[in-house]
Design a protein around this motif. Structure first.
Motif, short mmCIF file in Angstrom:
data_model
loop_
_atom_site.label_atom_id
_atom_site.label_comp_id
_atom_site.label_asym_id
_atom_site.label_seq_id
_atom_site.Cartn_x
_atom_site.Cartn_y
_atom_site.Cartn_z
N UNK A 14 3.44 -1.66 -3.07
CA UNK A 14 3.80 -1.61 -4.46
C UNK A 14 4.25 -0.29 -4.85
N UNK A 15 2.87 0.70 -4.89
CA UNK A 15 3.00 1.87 -5.54
C UNK A 15 1.99 2.77 -4.87
N UNK A 45 6.58 7.03 2.37
CA UNK A 45 6.75 8.18 1.29
C UNK A 45 6.71 9.31 1.63
N UNK A 46 7.67 10.29 1.37
CA UNK A 46 7.76 11.64 1.56
C UNK A 46 7.75 12.51 0.20
N UNK A 59 6.94 4.60 -6.97
CA UNK A 59 7.15 3.29 -6.26
C UNK A 59 8.32 3.23 -5.22
N UNK A 60 7.91 3.61 -3.89
CA UNK A 60 8.69 3.63 -2.95
C UNK A 60 9.45 2.36 -2.47
N UNK A 61 10.76 2.48 -2.43
CA UNK A 61 11.48 1.22 -2.05
C UNK A 61 12.34 1.32 -0.51
N UNK A 81 13.45 -3.13 -1.49
CA UNK A 81 12.51 -3.91 -1.53
C UNK A 81 11.28 -2.94 -1.21
N UNK A 82 10.26 -3.70 -1.32
CA UNK A 82 8.70 -2.89 -0.98
C UNK A 82 8.64 -2.84 0.39
N UNK A 83 8.32 -1.42 1.04
CA UNK A 83 8.26 -1.46 2.27
C UNK A 83 7.02 -2.24 2.79
#
Length: 112
Positions: A14-15, A45-46, A59-61, A81-83
């Motif tokens: 989610x975050x 996430x990078x 908030x990666x998607x 969408x959420x990974x």
């Protein structure tokens, strides 16, 4: 600096709460899942060096796909969408983390 979680997780990310602490400015931070069921690492996430210089929430998607596997690339954000997290979470900081204090908190929905 590389830090691995102590246990694997399976869920939806989610975050990410990034805690800069005393980390040196200018390092790239990569959050991923290692040791997945398929054996393929999954980058979640990078953070470019400029984004790794202060406490922040992210908030990666990821893009979703249609039935043919084509990425849906609308501009409204509804195509994201959420990974999936499926493995051992890992944080890698490219520079300035070896003797410093900082980190991440991963907020995710655990799947049964």
């Amino acid at each position: 600096m590389t830090v691995n979680a102590t246990t694997p997780v399976f869920g939806l990310l989610y975050a990410v709460e990034f805690i800069d602490g005393t980390l040196d400015d200018g390092g790239t931070t990569i959050i991923s899942c290692q040791n997945t069921n398929s054996g393929v690492a999954n980058t979640l996430l990078t953070l470019a060096p400029t984004l790794s210089n202060a406490d922040a929430w992210f908030y990666p998607r990821v893009l979703v796909h249609d039935q043919t596997g084509t990425a849906l690339t609308g501009t409204s954000g509804g195509d994201r969408t959420m990974p999936i997290m499926n493995g051992v979470p890992r944080m890698v900081i490219s520079a300035g983390g070896a003797t410093k204090v900082g980190g991440v908190i991963l907020h995710y929905f655990e799947e049964g």
